[in-house]
Design a protein around this motif. Structure first.
Motif, short mmCIF file in Angstrom:
data_model
loop_
_atom_site.label_atom_id
_atom_site.label_comp_id
_atom_site.label_asym_id
_atom_site.label_seq_id
_atom_site.Cartn_x
_atom_site.Cartn_y
_atom_site.Cartn_z
N LYS A 53 -21.28 10.32 6.27
CA LYS A 53 -20.14 10.81 7.04
C LYS A 53 -19.67 9.77 8.06
O LYS A 53 -18.48 9.60 8.29
CB LYS A 53 -20.54 12.11 7.75
N GLU A 54 -20.64 9.08 8.68
CA GLU A 54 -20.29 8.13 9.74
C GLU A 54 -19.76 6.78 9.23
O GLU A 54 -19.26 5.97 10.00
CB GLU A 54 -21.50 7.88 10.66
N ASN A 55 -19.89 6.52 7.92
CA ASN A 55 -19.41 5.25 7.36
C ASN A 55 -17.88 5.21 7.34
O ASN A 55 -17.23 6.00 6.67
CB ASN A 55 -19.94 5.05 5.94
N SER A 56 -17.31 4.26 8.08
CA SER A 56 -15.86 4.11 8.13
C SER A 56 -15.38 3.23 6.96
O SER A 56 -16.05 2.27 6.60
CB SER A 56 -15.45 3.48 9.46
N VAL A 57 -14.24 3.59 6.38
CA VAL A 57 -13.75 2.89 5.19
C VAL A 57 -12.25 2.65 5.29
O VAL A 57 -11.58 3.13 6.21
CB VAL A 57 -14.04 3.72 3.90
N GLU A 58 -11.72 1.90 4.33
CA GLU A 58 -10.27 1.80 4.12
C GLU A 58 -9.96 2.59 2.84
O GLU A 58 -10.64 2.41 1.82
CB GLU A 58 -9.84 0.35 3.95
N THR A 59 -8.97 3.47 2.92
CA THR A 59 -8.63 4.31 1.77
C THR A 59 -7.20 4.00 1.30
O THR A 59 -6.28 3.97 2.12
CB THR A 59 -8.75 5.80 2.12
N TYR A 60 -7.07 3.79 0.02
CA TYR A 60 -5.76 3.49 -0.57
C TYR A 60 -5.43 4.58 -1.60
O TYR A 60 -6.26 4.91 -2.46
CB TYR A 60 -5.77 2.12 -1.26
N ILE A 61 -4.23 5.16 -1.48
CA ILE A 61 -3.75 6.16 -2.42
C ILE A 61 -2.68 5.50 -3.27
O ILE A 61 -1.62 5.12 -2.77
CB ILE A 61 -3.18 7.40 -1.69
N ILE A 62 -2.98 5.35 -4.57
CA ILE A 62 -2.04 4.69 -5.49
C ILE A 62 -1.29 5.77 -6.24
O ILE A 62 -1.88 6.53 -7.03
CB ILE A 62 -2.80 3.76 -6.46
N THR A 63 0.00 5.90 -5.96
CA THR A 63 0.78 6.97 -6.56
C THR A 63 2.26 6.59 -6.59
O THR A 63 2.63 5.49 -6.16
CB THR A 63 0.56 8.29 -5.79
N ASP A 64 3.11 7.51 -7.06
CA ASP A 64 4.54 7.18 -7.15
C ASP A 64 5.24 7.43 -5.81
O ASP A 64 4.69 8.04 -4.89
CB ASP A 64 5.21 7.97 -8.27
N ASP A 65 6.48 6.96 -5.71
CA ASP A 65 7.25 7.06 -4.46
C ASP A 65 7.47 8.50 -4.01
O ASP A 65 7.46 8.80 -2.82
CB ASP A 65 8.61 6.37 -4.63
N LYS A 66 7.65 9.39 -4.98
CA LYS A 66 7.93 10.79 -4.66
C LYS A 66 6.75 11.43 -3.92
O LYS A 66 6.92 12.09 -2.89
CB LYS A 66 8.21 11.56 -5.96
N PHE A 67 5.54 11.22 -4.44
CA PHE A 67 4.35 11.78 -3.78
C PHE A 67 4.06 11.04 -2.48
O PHE A 67 3.58 11.64 -1.51
CB PHE A 67 3.15 11.72 -4.73
#
Length: 399
Positions: free
Chosen positions: A336-350
């Motif tokens: 839980k304490e581990n900090s990360v970088e999160t990337y959401i790869i999706t289309d422009d609409k979403f």
């Protein structure tokens, strides 16, 4: 050892099977009366016979015997002990692995999971909110009830109270209510410590395992817990129980209209004769995931406003997406304490739908950076696909 004998005689209790009613129980009293002009013991815990799950006597010819070593290896000592405690000591004991699977094994799993959850929490001072005061009140009431029951040589009733408290009050209600908070370790620790002490005579192994969080000394060599009367608030217990009943009915209504709990609703109309304060109402709103509660007097009834808006829809998508990110983090072995970088790869609409939910997603997933991208998923090492309703894409985590 004459002094030791005189100090402990007559004995507090004796335990044997029911067939000793006219045998051992009787003989001890006769001998003690002849020799010492006293009864041999003050109380009897009389055990019923063990039978198979259909209630039939076990015998080799029927092929329904259970070999102790095999059942102990399969289910563990604690489960076997607890199965003998689910009904009154004097009653016939139906016994099988399937019966344990239905009753005591789920309880032990819940308790073990609560302990694992506790170990993952951060050390932060609790704010003592209404739900904190409630679970501590319930805990101290439990200590009184279990102590009183055991002092009266009742075996099953105190255990069933512990089991109900751990499964319902602690796991299903308190932990569920506070899962989004990060300041509950102190409260859950106090609960687990006291529960392990209460449960120790019943389940020696799991309680020793849990108690290691709190002391180097064995749970079986520690003092029996004492209830703090100042922390018992029966009115609070009753009030919160009313809210839990309302929440249960509200969740049933959600099931009827088939709207998942992660999708927020605009409002709920609640008809009730109970008086609900602001703190209780806030808990109901949070647990039913509604933005507004409209109260009226009358027979208990809940009507959900299921009309959605783009804002509510966006929050629902963000909640579901954060759940999938959390599941992926867990799969990657992150804490839980581990900090990360999160990337959401999706289309422009979403991407447009989620744009205003960045802060929510960042906080929920412990991400120092949240970024929505539409291309280049090949550059990520840790990546997984997601589907939420009609929306699809990929989640990438960098750590």
């Amino acid at each position: 050892n004459k002094k030791e004998f005189e100090r402990s005689f007559p004995y507090d209790f004796i335990a044997e099977a029911i067939d000793q009613t006219r045998g051992w129980f009787y003989t001890l009293h006769v001998l003690a009366t002849i020799l010492f002009k006293k009864p041999a013991y003050k109380n009897v815990i009389c055990a019923g016979h063990v039978v198979d799950e259909k209630g039939e006597k076990m015998s080799k010819s029927k092929g329904n015997i259970i070999k102790p070593r095999e059942i102990l290896d399969k289910s563990g000592v604690d489960a076997v002990r607890l199965q003998f405690c689910v009904n009154d000591a004097a009653n016939t004991k139906r016994f099988s692995y399937d019966l344990m699977k239905d009753s005591v094994l789920p309880f032990l799993i819940v308790l073990y999971n609560c302990n694992t959850y506790y170990q993952q929490l951060e050390e932060k001072k609790s704010g003592k909110r209404i739900e904190d005061r409630w679970i501590i009140s319930k805990l101290n009431s439990l200590i009184n009830e279990v102590t009183d029951g055991l002092e009266k040589f009742s075996v099953s009733e105190p255990f069933l109270k512990i089991m109900n408290f751990a499964v319902n009050d602690l796991s299903r209600n308190y932990i569920k209510m506070t899962r989004d908070r990060d300041d509950t370790k102190e409260i859950i620790g106090e609960v687990l410590e006291k529960v392990s002490l209460l449960l120790a005579p019943y389940a020696p192994y799991i309680t020793e395992h849990i108690y290691r969080n709190f002391s180097k000394q064995s749970v079986h060599l520690s003092e029996w817990p004492k209830a703090d009367k100042k922390k018992i608030d029966k009115k609070l217990e009753e009030d919160l129980q009313k809210s839990l009943t309302i929440i249960e009915k509200g969740l049933a209504e959600r099931d009827k209209v088939q709207i998942g709990l992660r999708w927020p609703l605009k409002s709920a109309d609640i008809s009730t004769n109970s008086v609900l304060n602001k703190e209780i109402i806030d808990i109901i709103k949070q647990q039913l995931n509604v933005k507004e509660i409209k109260l009226s007097r009358g027979e208990e009834k809940i009507i959900l406003n299921t009309k959605t808006t783009p804002e509510l829809e966006a929050e629902g998508y963000a909640r579901e997406l954060s759940r999938q990110v959390q599941a992926f983090r867990k799969k990657l072995g992150l804490k839980k304490e581990n900090s990360v970088e999160t990337y959401i790869i999706t289309d422009d609409k979403f991407k447009k739908i989620l744009e205003n939910q960045k802060d929510f997603l960042r906080e929920r997933t412990n991400s120092k950076k949240i970024e929505f991208v539409t291309t280049s998923k090949e550059r990520f090492k840790n990546i997984i696909q997601f589907t939420i309703k009609d929306k699809k894409g990929d989640i990438a985590v960098v750590y």
